[in-house]
Design a protein around this motif. Structure first.
Motif, PDB file in Angstrom:
ATOM      1  N   TYR A 156      50.076  44.663  38.814  1.00 16.31           N
ATOM      2  CA  TYR A 156      50.021  43.424  38.026  1.00 16.31           C
ATOM      3  C   TYR A 156      49.192  42.420  38.806  1.00 16.31           C
ATOM      4  CZ  TYR A 156      51.600  39.647  34.957  1.00 16.31           C
ATOM      5  OH  TYR A 156      51.653  38.620  34.053  1.00 16.31           O
ATOM      6  N   VAL A 157      48.117  41.951  38.212  1.00 15.24           N
ATOM      7  CA  VAL A 157      47.121  41.153  38.907  1.00 15.24           C
ATOM      8  C   VAL A 157      47.257  39.693  38.495  1.00 15.24           C
ATOM      9  CG1 VAL A 157      44.656  40.839  39.325  1.00 15.24           C
ATOM     10  CG2 VAL A 157      45.562  43.140  38.919  1.00 15.24           C
ATOM     11  N   GLU A 158      47.369  38.821  39.493  1.00 21.40           N
ATOM     12  CA  GLU A 158      47.352  37.377  39.226  1.00 21.40           C
ATOM     13  C   GLU A 158      46.218  36.762  40.038  1.00 21.40           C
ATOM     14  OE1 GLU A 158      51.485  35.728  38.059  1.00 21.40           O
ATOM     15  OE2 GLU A 158      51.872  37.097  39.746  1.00 21.40           O
ATOM     16  N   ASP A 159      46.419  35.579  40.558  1.00 24.39           N
ATOM     17  CA  ASP A 159      45.311  34.836  41.158  1.00 24.39           C
ATOM     18  C   ASP A 159      45.143  35.100  42.648  1.00 24.39           C
ATOM     19  OD1 ASP A 159      44.931  33.793  38.657  1.00 24.39           O
ATOM     20  OD2 ASP A 159      46.085  31.974  39.059  1.00 24.39           O
ATOM     21  N   ASP A 160      45.370  36.334  43.068  1.00 26.46           N
ATOM     22  CA  ASP A 160      45.077  36.755  44.428  1.00 26.46           C
ATOM     23  C   ASP A 160      44.698  38.229  44.369  1.00 26.46           C
ATOM     24  OD1 ASP A 160      44.650  36.659  47.112  1.00 26.46           O
ATOM     25  OD2 ASP A 160      46.762  36.501  47.692  1.00 26.46           O
ATOM     26  N   TRP A 161      44.043  38.695  45.411  1.00 28.23           N
ATOM     27  CA  TRP A 161      43.570  40.075  45.420  1.00 28.23           C
ATOM     28  C   TRP A 161      44.736  41.033  45.613  1.00 28.23           C
ATOM     29  CZ3 TRP A 161      38.804  41.353  43.936  1.00 28.23           C
ATOM     30  CH2 TRP A 161      37.836  40.339  43.917  1.00 28.23           C
TER      31      TRP A 161
ATOM     32  N   HIS B 248      36.914  43.105  40.303  1.00 28.14           N
ATOM     33  CA  HIS B 248      37.305  44.211  41.184  1.00 28.14           C
ATOM     34  C   HIS B 248      36.227  44.456  42.231  1.00 28.14           C
ATOM     35  CE1 HIS B 248      34.607  47.507  39.839  1.00 28.14           C
ATOM     36  NE2 HIS B 248      34.747  47.023  38.624  1.00 28.14           N
ATOM     37  N   THR B 249      36.659  44.868  43.402  1.00 27.76           N
ATOM     38  CA  THR B 249      35.727  45.239  44.466  1.00 27.76           C
ATOM     39  C   THR B 249      35.126  46.606  44.165  1.00 27.76           C
ATOM     40  OG1 THR B 249      37.401  46.388  45.776  1.00 27.76           O
ATOM     41  CG2 THR B 249      37.155  43.998  46.139  1.00 27.76           C
ATOM     42  N   GLY B 250      34.174  47.010  44.960  1.00 27.82           N
ATOM     43  CA  GLY B 250      33.668  48.371  44.882  1.00 27.82           C
ATOM     44  C   GLY B 250      34.691  49.354  45.422  1.00 27.82           C
ATOM     45  N   ALA B 251      34.351  50.633  45.267  1.00 25.16           N
ATOM     46  CA  ALA B 251      35.231  51.698  45.767  1.00 25.16           C
ATOM     47  C   ALA B 251      34.475  52.534  46.787  1.00 25.16           C
ATOM     48  CB  ALA B 251      35.709  52.583  44.622  1.00 25.16           C
ATOM     49  N   TRP B 252      35.125  52.790  47.906  1.00 24.38           N
ATOM     50  CA  TRP B 252      34.564  53.609  48.976  1.00 24.38           C
ATOM     51  C   TRP B 252      35.562  54.698  49.371  1.00 24.38           C
ATOM     52  CZ3 TRP B 252      33.312  48.569  48.412  1.00 24.38           C
ATOM     53  CH2 TRP B 252      31.984  48.181  48.636  1.00 24.38           C
ATOM     54  N   ALA B 253      35.046  55.736  50.004  1.00 28.18           N
ATOM     55  CA  ALA B 253      35.901  56.795  50.532  1.00 28.18           C
ATOM     56  C   ALA B 253      35.809  56.773  52.058  1.00 28.18           C
ATOM     57  CB  ALA B 253      35.478  58.159  49.990  1.00 28.18           C
ATOM     58  N   PRO B 254      36.698  56.050  52.728  1.00 28.27           N
ATOM     59  CA  PRO B 254      36.633  55.968  54.189  1.00 28.27           C
ATOM     60  C   PRO B 254      36.873  57.323  54.844  1.00 28.27           C
ATOM     61  CG  PRO B 254      37.996  54.214  53.282  1.00 28.27           C
ATOM     62  CD  PRO B 254      37.746  55.193  52.177  1.00 28.27           C
ATOM     63  N   ARG B 255      36.205  57.525  55.987  1.00 27.95           N
ATOM     64  CA  ARG B 255      36.407  58.733  56.793  1.00 27.95           C
ATOM     65  C   ARG B 255      37.009  58.341  58.126  1.00 27.95           C
ATOM     66  NH1 ARG B 255      30.698  61.095  57.657  1.00 27.95           N
ATOM     67  NH2 ARG B 255      30.192  58.874  57.840  1.00 27.95           N
ATOM     68  N   THR B 256      37.939  59.132  58.620  1.00 34.00           N
ATOM     69  CA  THR B 256      38.449  58.953  59.974  1.00 34.00           C
ATOM     70  C   THR B 256      38.192  60.242  60.741  1.00 34.00           C
ATOM     71  OG1 THR B 256      40.666  59.653  59.289  1.00 34.00           O
ATOM     72  CG2 THR B 256      40.206  57.288  59.297  1.00 34.00           C
ATOM     73  N   VAL B 257      37.600  60.104  61.922  1.00 32.09           N
ATOM     74  CA  VAL B 257      37.284  61.270  62.751  1.00 32.09           C
ATOM     75  C   VAL B 257      37.650  60.950  64.194  1.00 32.09           C
ATOM     76  CG1 VAL B 257      35.422  62.072  61.246  1.00 32.09           C
ATOM     77  CG2 VAL B 257      34.901  60.486  63.103  1.00 32.09           C
TER      78      VAL B 257
ATOM     79  N   GLU C 133      31.661  29.366  43.943  1.00 36.72           N
ATOM     80  CA  GLU C 133      31.622  29.633  45.384  1.00 36.72           C
ATOM     81  C   GLU C 133      32.989  30.055  45.904  1.00 36.72           C
ATOM     82  OE1 GLU C 133      27.996  27.793  44.333  1.00 36.72           O
ATOM     83  OE2 GLU C 133      30.037  27.072  43.927  1.00 36.72           O
ATOM     84  N   ASP C 134      34.048  29.417  45.399  1.00 39.70           N
ATOM     85  CA  ASP C 134      35.386  29.785  45.862  1.00 39.70           C
ATOM     86  C   ASP C 134      35.735  31.222  45.473  1.00 39.70           C
ATOM     87  OD1 ASP C 134      35.980  27.415  47.158  1.00 39.70           O
ATOM     88  OD2 ASP C 134      36.863  26.474  45.375  1.00 39.70           O
ATOM     89  N   LEU C 135      35.329  31.646  44.265  1.00 40.61           N
ATOM     90  CA  LEU C 135      35.595  33.019  43.848  1.00 40.61           C
ATOM     91  C   LEU C 135      34.808  34.005  44.710  1.00 40.61           C
ATOM     92  CD1 LEU C 135      35.693  32.766  39.947  1.00 40.61           C
ATOM     93  CD2 LEU C 135      37.603  33.185  41.493  1.00 40.61           C
ATOM     94  N   PHE C 136      33.536  33.712  44.918  1.00 44.99           N
ATOM     95  CA  PHE C 136      32.746  34.583  45.774  1.00 44.99           C
ATOM     96  C   PHE C 136      33.334  34.653  47.180  1.00 44.99           C
ATOM     97  CE2 PHE C 136      29.097  34.524  48.878  1.00 44.99           C
ATOM     98  CZ  PHE C 136      28.960  35.898  48.934  1.00 44.99           C
ATOM     99  N   LEU C 137      33.678  33.493  47.761  1.00 47.15           N
ATOM    100  CA  LEU C 137      34.223  33.498  49.122  1.00 47.15           C
ATOM    101  C   LEU C 137      35.584  34.177  49.185  1.00 47.15           C
ATOM    102  CD1 LEU C 137      33.175  32.430  51.875  1.00 47.15           C
ATOM    103  CD2 LEU C 137      31.832  31.758  49.885  1.00 47.15           C
ATOM    104  N   SER C 138      36.341  34.153  48.100  1.00 50.55           N
ATOM    105  CA  SER C 138      37.623  34.870  48.120  1.00 50.55           C
ATOM    106  C   SER C 138      37.387  36.364  48.270  1.00 50.55           C
ATOM    107  CB  SER C 138      38.432  34.572  46.855  1.00 50.55           C
ATOM    108  OG  SER C 138      37.990  35.334  45.741  1.00 50.55           O
ATOM    109  N   SER C 139      36.296  36.878  47.665  1.00 54.82           N
ATOM    110  CA  SER C 139      35.993  38.310  47.823  1.00 54.82           C
ATOM    111  C   SER C 139      35.505  38.615  49.230  1.00 54.82           C
ATOM    112  CB  SER C 139      34.961  38.745  46.780  1.00 54.82           C
ATOM    113  OG  SER C 139      33.677  38.178  47.005  1.00 54.82           O
ATOM    114  N   VAL C 140      34.754  37.699  49.822  1.00 56.14           N
ATOM    115  CA  VAL C 140      34.322  37.877  51.209  1.00 56.14           C
ATOM    116  C   VAL C 140      35.529  37.810  52.143  1.00 56.14           C
ATOM    117  CG1 VAL C 140      32.876  36.940  53.055  1.00 56.14           C
ATOM    118  CG2 VAL C 140      32.027  36.963  50.708  1.00 56.14           C
TER     119      VAL C 140
END
Length: 549
Positions: free
Chosen positions: A180-185, A211-220, A269-276
């Motif tokens: 459930y999505v509200e006003d925070d990530w 939504h952010t992008g999707a990545w597949a992190p690797r741990t080695v 700017e606030d929305l963009f900076l929230s994603s950063v």
């Protein structure tokens, strides 16, 4: 003894210097007061992220390590290329490989190349305790959707998601998870260790789902405790939603009203900076896990968000750029400071963890300058009859006498295809290189007359001509729709070619055994941090002859 090496992408010395003077970066002040600092020259002629990081991590210039841009031209055919982040593209060993040969161990957070370093048997090298890396495996880009009463269906990579809004929030469902999505990530797992972050927002009278992008992190690596901690790190956010901000999806920007008009109110700017900020929080949490559990001699940490905010905001508060907007500069600078304060908090964690015999190094791959103009080299080459179009709005390298290489690293390639049957003589090649130089040298910015090409530098055989542009101008491998060789830049901050502008100098500071306290070293080459790191790593070895690695 441990060397902690924190890298802030695109952290320009002039930006950090100003923020430090304003009291915004207390941990940079701590590090500088304990050690040395400098402005670090990035590589030339190209200072995009891959060649600049390769220079920083190998300690040699691109002429030796071979990484010349985000993509590296390939000899397989005109216009062909390979990724600059491919392990095979970097021809010299990075610091961690050199240290590993001396028996020293490394842990890393999102540093490029390291997760692809393997033994002849395909296993992680013995010196790698643990590394997490995700940037090379992006599955989907970020996005923004307007939501209303009707349910919304959208795709992220190969995952189908549905969203249904009520009075206060949005319920998002996937095949494996819902939230459930509200006003925070808020995190949503998509499956197989992949996920995204979502939040709702209101902008311009619209209700949005971000939504952010999707990545597949690797741990080695070989340290099971460290690998477990890295595997339990928060979902990887990767990058801010800069393209959504730039396109106006978040509503009008501060600068959109013009110098004499009313722009945005700061919501965009606030929305963009929230994603950063979301990127920064995830990075900080991962670094905290490594700092708490590593047993390594070298810990390398790479933070991208300072690059994100620079590309989208910097030019409007860069007084030396044609993009400068004095009417909104102070408010824009506030947002830049917000991003750097989060990066500074990570540095604070590192300083708190480091012991009295440890070394802490803060660095960057390059700096950044305001950017007002985009140069379309292929348009000039087409207009001069040196390039041939392909009928689909691009240049055909194989049929062109000269073409701007599609890797967009600032280089024009002399092919001799048009009028020469693809077999131009050495004298004809040099003559074409001379014509290219004469074509680009007079280019000026529309209206201001600012010279946009500082130097035209042909290779000894004339087959490659590097364009060293004014820092206020970035090249583009695409053609302008209106057929202009110079057009307004989409991003107000950039770093592609390096003609010597000091705004492209990277931040550097270090404290540790044997380093002076509170000393400004002036300007250094950005090859020196690797030498410093190796010197401090090998100083702790019992056999001093092992330092010569």
């Amino acid at each position: 003894m441990t060397v902690y090496w924190l890298v802030w992408d695109a952290a320009a010395h002039w930006i950090v210097d100003r923020l430090d003077a304003e009291g915004e970066l207390p941990h940079v002040r701590r590090l500088r007061s304990r050690g040395v600092w400098a402005a670090a020259r990035p590589p030339a002629p190209n200072c995009q992220t891959p060649p600049s990081l390769a220079t920083l991590f190998t300690g040699v210039w691109p002429q030796e390590h071979g990484v010349t841009g985000f993509r590296v031209p390939s000899p397989t055919g005109p216009g062909d290329s390979v990724s600059g982040f491919a392990r095979s593209a970097c021809l010299r060993p990075a610091v961690w490989e050199t240290a590993g040969r001396a028996g020293l161990r490394t842990a890393a957070v999102h540093a490029p190349w390291i997760a692809d370093t393997v033994t002849a048997g395909g296993e992680p090298p013995a010196w790698l305790d643990g590394a997490i890396e995700a940037f090379s495996t992006r599955l989907a880009r970020h996005g923004t959707y307007e939501v209303g009463a009707a349910p919304l269906t959208f795709a992220v990579a190969h995952h189908t998601l549905t969203a249904a809004a009520d009075a206060t929030g949005i319920r998002v469902r996937g095949a494996h998870d819902e939230t459930y999505v509200e006003d925070d990530w808020t995190a949503l797992t998509l499956g197989d260790g992949v996920g995204i972050w979502l939040r709702q927002a209101r902008a311009g009278g619209r209700r949005l789902l971000l939504h952010t992008g999707a990545w597949a992190p690797r741990t080695v690596g070989h340290d099971p405790v460290l690998l477990a901690e890295l595997g339990a790190a928060p979902l990887f956010a990767g990058e801010g939603l800069g393209s959504c901000y730039r396109s106006g999806m978040f509503g009008p920007r501060l600068i959109d009203g013009g110098v004499d008009g009313d722009g945005g109110d700061g919501t965009a700017e606030d929305l963009f900076l929230s994603s950063v900020d979301r990127v920064g929080r995830g990075f900080e949490a991962t670094v905290a896990r490594v700092l708490a559990h590593h047993r390594s001699d070298l810990v390398v940490m790479y933070l991208p968000s300072t690059d994100d905010v620079g590309h989208e905001l910097l030019g409007w508060c860069d007084a030396r750029s044609d993009a400068h907007r004095p009417d909104v500069a102070s408010e824009v600078w506030r947002h830049i400071a917000r991003c750097y304060r989060r990066a500074d908090a990570v540095l604070g964690r590192v300083l708190d963890r480091a012991g009295p015999g440890d070394t802490v190094v803060l660095g960057a791959d390059h700096g950044m300058a305001g950017t007002a103009w985009t140069l379309h080299p292929d348009q000039l080459l087409l207009d001069a009859g040196l390039a041939v179009g392909d009928g689909a709005g691009r240049v055909d390298p194989a049929r062109s006498a000269a073409y701007y290489h599609p890797v967009n690293n600032g280089s024009v390639w002399i092919n001799g295809g048009a009028g020469y049957g693809g077999s131009a003589s050495p004298d004809e090649i040099r003559g074409l290189a001379l014509r290219v130089g004469e074509l680009f040298a007079p280019v000026r910015a529309p209206g201001t007359g600012r010279p946009l090409v500082h130097e035209v530098r042909p290779s000894p055989d004339g087959r490659v001509v590097d364009l060293l542009l004014d820092a206020d101008c970035l090249p583009s491998a695409s053609l302008d729709r209106a057929g202009r060789p110079v057009s307004p830049a989409a991003k107000p901050g950039a770093h592609i070619t390096n003609a010597g502008d000091d705004r492209l100098h990277a931040v550097f500071a270090a404290a540790g055994p044997g380093l002076a306290r509170g000393e400004d070293l002036g300007v250094i080459d950005n090859t020196w941090p690797a030498e410093l790191v190796l010197e401090h790593l090998t100083a702790s070895l019992p056999d001093r002859t092992a330092r010569r690695v």
